[in-house]
Design an enzyme around this catalytic site. Structure first.
Site, PDB file in Angstrom:
ATOM      1  N   GLU A 191       0.945  -1.179   0.100  1.00  0.00           N
ATOM      2  CA  GLU A 191      -0.017   0.003   0.023  1.00  0.00           C
ATOM      3  C   GLU A 191       0.838   1.236   0.002  1.00  0.00           C
ATOM      4  O   GLU A 191       0.645   2.085  -0.768  1.00  0.00           O
ATOM      5  CB  GLU A 191      -0.906  -0.091   1.171  1.00  0.00           C
ATOM      6  CG  GLU A 191      -1.866  -1.035   1.303  1.00  0.00           C
ATOM      7  CD  GLU A 191      -2.905  -1.428   2.457  1.00  0.00           C
ATOM      8  OE1 GLU A 191      -3.752  -1.772   2.487  1.00  0.00           O
ATOM      9  OE2 GLU A 191      -2.066  -1.099   3.391  1.00  0.00           O
TER      10      GLU A 191
ATOM     11  N   GLY B 213     -11.737  -5.146   1.906  1.00  0.00           N
ATOM     12  CA  GLY B 213     -12.818  -6.234   1.490  1.00  0.00           C
ATOM     13  C   GLY B 213     -14.274  -5.568   1.296  1.00  0.00           C
ATOM     14  O   GLY B 213     -14.713  -4.773   2.191  1.00  0.00           O
TER      15      GLY B 213
ATOM     16  N   MET C  38      -8.810  -3.391   8.495  1.00  0.00           N
ATOM     17  CA  MET C  38      -8.282  -3.695   9.739  1.00  0.00           C
ATOM     18  C   MET C  38      -7.643  -2.619  10.708  1.00  0.00           C
ATOM     19  O   MET C  38      -7.229  -2.814  11.792  1.00  0.00           O
ATOM     20  CB  MET C  38      -7.367  -4.824   9.649  1.00  0.00           C
ATOM     21  CG  MET C  38      -7.954  -6.194   9.229  1.00  0.00           C
ATOM     22  SD  MET C  38      -6.984  -7.632   8.975  1.00  0.00           S
ATOM     23  CE  MET C  38      -6.594  -7.896  10.709  1.00  0.00           C
ATOM     24  N   GLU C  39      -7.736  -1.301  10.008  1.00  0.00           N
ATOM     25  CA  GLU C  39      -7.030  -0.291  10.645  1.00  0.00           C
ATOM     26  C   GLU C  39      -7.661   1.179  11.021  1.00  0.00           C
ATOM     27  O   GLU C  39      -7.714   1.760  11.834  1.00  0.00           O
ATOM     28  CB  GLU C  39      -5.517   0.339  10.009  1.00  0.00           C
ATOM     29  CG  GLU C  39      -4.657  -0.798  10.027  1.00  0.00           C
ATOM     30  CD  GLU C  39      -5.060  -2.020   8.831  1.00  0.00           C
ATOM     31  OE1 GLU C  39      -5.556  -1.555   7.836  1.00  0.00           O
ATOM     32  OE2 GLU C  39      -4.273  -3.237   9.068  1.00  0.00           O
TER      33      GLU C  39
ATOM     34  N   ASP D 188     -11.028  -7.158  -2.673  1.00  0.00           N
ATOM     35  CA  ASP D 188     -11.239  -8.702  -2.438  1.00  0.00           C
ATOM     36  C   ASP D 188     -13.054  -8.694  -2.008  1.00  0.00           C
ATOM     37  O   ASP D 188     -13.257  -7.457  -1.604  1.00  0.00           O
ATOM     38  CB  ASP D 188     -10.673  -9.558  -1.529  1.00  0.00           C
ATOM     39  CG  ASP D 188     -10.560  -9.061  -0.058  1.00  0.00           C
ATOM     40  OD1 ASP D 188      -9.500  -8.260   0.066  1.00  0.00           O
ATOM     41  OD2 ASP D 188     -11.675  -9.168   0.772  1.00  0.00           O
TER      42      ASP D 188
END
Ligand code: ADE
Length: 230
Positions: A11, A77, A174-175, A198
């Site tokens: 990233e 996602g 996740m962040e 995804d």
């Protein structure tokens, strides 16, 4: 100074390709990259994955570089089934789907104690400015909405549907929720740009690995446009 936080090397690589005069500063346990994007002074940080990493990285960035705003940039996602790989999601707000004090009376699932709300809203002018660049990228689809954060990689249709049912939202990662919370508590303005890598389903690990570069590139391109306009 504009702060950029990415969780993964893939990233941040796409951001670094757009940055000039980059100096790497190792400030254990994080790598900070100071340079400029379109003539604007920036610091990009590689936080590593998950809410704890992202929160301490964001706090370290705020204390060391005093950024006037922070962008969290990367992949996510899809929770909403209409989203396709490469689409951009601009967060209107973030929910930490794994924060649960609902065992206590009058507390909702996802409600954060201290802040006492489920969703932390992103800075409105940053969000609006980001979404308004949709016309500059006619080949990429833009959506604005809630992003769900938790310390888990979502890799089954069942998990994805449960999250959707419980919180709604467009995408999961996740962040962002912990960066939003850290920025909010420090009164620093922030925005979140994620591109879909995804479908948060049983193909998500393969798709994530296949598309992380392409999706990170889309997110980085939008951030660069935004930074240029500041
Ligand atoms: N980041 C990108 N894809 C993800 C997924 N499926 N779950 C959590 N974080 C993600």
């Amino acid at each position: 100074m504009i702060g950029i936080i990415c969780a993964m090397q893939e990233e941040i690589n796409q951001m670094l390709l757009l940055m000039k005069n980059v100096k790497q500063i190792q400030s254990f346990p994080f790598n900070f990259f100071v340079g400029s994007i379109m003539g604007k002074e920036c610091v990009a940080a590689l936080s590593n994955v998950g809410k704890v990493h992202a929160a301490i990285c964001c706090q370290a960035m705020i204390l060391n570089y005093k950024p006037k705003l922070i962008l969290n940039v990367g992949v996510a996602g899809a929770i909403n089934e209409e989203l396709q790989i490469g689409d951009l999601v601009i967060a209107s707000g973030v929910i930490q789907h794994d924060f649960d004090i609902s065992a206590f009376p009058h507390r909702k699932k996802g409600e954060i104690s201290g802040i006492n709300s489920v969703e932390i809203k992103c800075t409105p002018w940053i969000m609006e400015k980001l979404i308004n660049f949709r016309n500059d990228f006619p080949q990429i689809s833009f959506e604005k909405g809630t992003i769900l954060t938790g310390d888990q990689f979502v890799n089954s249709l069942e998990k994805r549907l449960n999250l959707k049912k419980e919180f709604g939202g467009l995408a999961c990662e996740m962040e962002a929720g912990s960066i939003a919370q850290t920025a909010f508590l420090n009164k620093v303005e922030f925005g979140i740009v994620r591109s879909i890598s995804d479908g948060a389903n049983n193909k998500s690990v393969n798709d994530f690995n296949s598309f992380i570069d392409l999706s990170s590139k889309n997110a980085a391109k939008l951030c660069s446009k935004f930074i240029e306009s500041l």
